[in-house]
Write an enzyme that holds these catalytic residues in place. Structure first.
Site, PDB file in Angstrom:
ATOM      1  N   GLU A  79       0.664  -1.359   0.003  1.00  0.00           N
ATOM      2  CA  GLU A  79       0.015  -0.092  -0.069  1.00  0.00           C
ATOM      3  C   GLU A  79       0.865   1.233   0.106  1.00  0.00           C
ATOM      4  O   GLU A  79       0.237   2.286   0.222  1.00  0.00           O
ATOM      5  CB  GLU A  79      -0.967  -0.160   1.209  1.00  0.00           C
ATOM      6  CG  GLU A  79      -0.142  -0.064   2.545  1.00  0.00           C
ATOM      7  CD  GLU A  79      -1.181  -0.185   3.739  1.00  0.00           C
ATOM      8  OE1 GLU A  79      -1.920   0.717   4.075  1.00  0.00           O
ATOM      9  OE2 GLU A  79      -1.641  -1.471   4.177  1.00  0.00           O
ATOM     10  N   CYS A 111      -3.390  -4.153   4.313  1.00  0.00           N
ATOM     11  CA  CYS A 111      -2.249  -4.979   4.940  1.00  0.00           C
ATOM     12  C   CYS A 111      -2.492  -6.625   4.541  1.00  0.00           C
ATOM     13  O   CYS A 111      -1.979  -7.254   4.966  1.00  0.00           O
ATOM     14  CB  CYS A 111      -2.091  -4.755   6.389  1.00  0.00           C
ATOM     15  SG  CYS A 111      -1.944  -3.257   7.161  1.00  0.00           S
ATOM     16  N   HIS A 233      -1.508 -10.482  11.856  1.00  0.00           N
ATOM     17  CA  HIS A 233      -1.011  -9.195  11.290  1.00  0.00           C
ATOM     18  C   HIS A 233      -0.693  -8.394  12.587  1.00  0.00           C
ATOM     19  O   HIS A 233      -1.659  -8.148  13.383  1.00  0.00           O
ATOM     20  CB  HIS A 233      -2.065  -8.735  10.431  1.00  0.00           C
ATOM     21  CG  HIS A 233      -1.989  -7.172  10.102  1.00  0.00           C
ATOM     22  ND1 HIS A 233      -0.731  -6.528   9.578  1.00  0.00           N
ATOM     23  CD2 HIS A 233      -2.773  -6.273  10.450  1.00  0.00           C
ATOM     24  CE1 HIS A 233      -0.911  -5.177   9.662  1.00  0.00           C
ATOM     25  NE2 HIS A 233      -2.146  -5.184  10.182  1.00  0.00           N
TER      26      HIS A 233
END
Length: 390
Positions: A79, A111, A233
């Site tokens: 990103e 993400c 994550h």
């Protein structure tokens, strides 16, 4: 046919700021950063590093000539893209000298991008068993100086070779995923910094985890007792712990302690790098594999991927025989130990450096950057990259 991770590499810039010192400078109790969000150091990207160079440096250390010939698909999850049109994967394809008869693309979903790339890679390998796919997750997290998100910035990249008969981890077929149109985090095309509703994003992260975890259990019949660890994550390392704690009542005390201990190990690298968006989950996996020496082959590892906006997925992998023989532990230890600390004022100066937007030419001193692949400047509205080893 087994499909999964055959190689995995990592790169982060050589500069970092100490979170204790940043907290003091921001008139914040240091424990808010080191305990409250769970971060100790934050990697700082100099002007000579961007998402392309970070990814290329991560891949450079793990690829041999056979890999370069057999890789016929390069998928770049990010990103922090550098061009609205041209794929960042093409730059890396050139810098690494990959087989010209290969596809190179870029994928984006906050993400979640690298996970999307891995799932695409699995499908490609299923159709082309002799192929290899290079998956890249590379980002520079920017929220701005003196912002609420400043302490959750970072920079780095993870590179993975996905293939048949993988030597590190087989990725199991079943997974559970979820998509919902929400505004918890976003970055308009006119902004070089992200916008985030932190409280809402945290709530959605946990909600998504809960939903995909329940869906995964229903789909597979597996549960916590079947997992040696869960990697998350990690926009900051306390985030995954919040999610993990929501399901620990499902196991006995022994399994609970095992999952908590393995979670802590899986955050080691992230605590010292910061948020790297698309690569964060896989940096956590790498930390677990390299830092837990007694993690047995055959262990099933859970993986939770979350990309704001939002897409979430839960999937699993099985560690392969002698998997530690194919890790780059010494190389990564050296990478961490050779970094240089910068002061808060130096970090602020680096943060505010920017590339020209008027087409002017600029050259950077890349000798100050120890990375093999660097951004050397701008010319005619084009970024100029250098691979020092070529």
């Amino acid at each position: 046919m087994k499909i999964g991770i055959d190689k995995i590499g990592f790169h982060t810039p050589h500069l970092y700021v100490d979170m204790n010192k940043l907290a003091v400078q921001r008139n914040v109790e240091p424990e808010k950063f080191t305990i409250g969000i769970g971060q100790e150091k934050m990697s700082i990207a100099p002007i000579t590093q961007d998402s392309v160079t970070l990814a290329a440096n991560a891949a450079l250390k793990i690829l041999d000539e056979q890999d370069k010939e057999e890789i016929d698909l390069c998928i770049f999850g990010t990103e922090s893209g550098i061009d609205h049109s041209k794929s960042a994967g093409i730059y890396v394809h050139h810098l690494l000298g990959l087989n010209p008869h290969a596809r190179a693309i870029e994928v984006k979903q906050a993400c979640y991008g690298a996970t999307a790339a891995i799932q695409m890679a699995k499908g490609h390998i299923a159709l082309n068993p002799k192929s290899k796919v290079l998956v890249l997750g590379s980002d520079i997290a920017r929220y701005g100086l003196n912002t609420s998100g400043e302490a959750t910035q970072g920079a780095g990249a993870v590179a993975l070779v996905i293939s048949a008969d993988p030597r590190i981890m087989e990725l199991e077929e079943q997974s559970a995923y979820l998509t919902s149109d929400i505004m918890d985090f976003w970055r308009p095309v006119y902004s070089d910094k992200a916008f985030v509703d932190g409280k809402y994003s945290n709530e959605q992260y946990i909600l998504f985890f809960s939903k995909v975890w329940e869906a995964y259990k229903a789909k597979t019949g597996l549960g916590l007792k079947d997992l040696e660890a869960i990697c998350y994550h990690l926009p900051y390392t306390k985030m995954g712990l919040k999610a993990l704690r929501t399901i620990l009542d499902d196991v006995n005390e022994e399994d609970k302690e095992k999952l908590l201990a393995n979670y802590k190990i899986s955050t080691t690298y992230n605590r010292n790098v910061g948020n790297i968006y698309t690569g964060s989950l896989y940096l956590s996996l790498l930390s677990l594999l390299e830092q837990k020496e007694d993690l047995k082959e055959g262990s099933r590892i859970g993986l939770f991927s979350y990309g704001s906006g939002a897409v979430g997925e839960f999937f699993t992998g099985i560690l392969q025989p002698n998997y530690r023989d194919y890790l780059n532990i010494e190389q990564h230890n050296k990478l961490f130990s050779s970094r240089t600390e910068v002061t808060v004022s130096e970090y602020e100066e680096i943060f505010q450096e920017a590339l020209p937007t008027d087409g002017s030419t600029v050259e950077f001193d890349i000798e100050k950057d120890p990375a093999e692949i660097c951004l050397s400047g701008m010319k005619d509205n084009m970024r100029q990259y250098v691979n020092k080893v070529n």
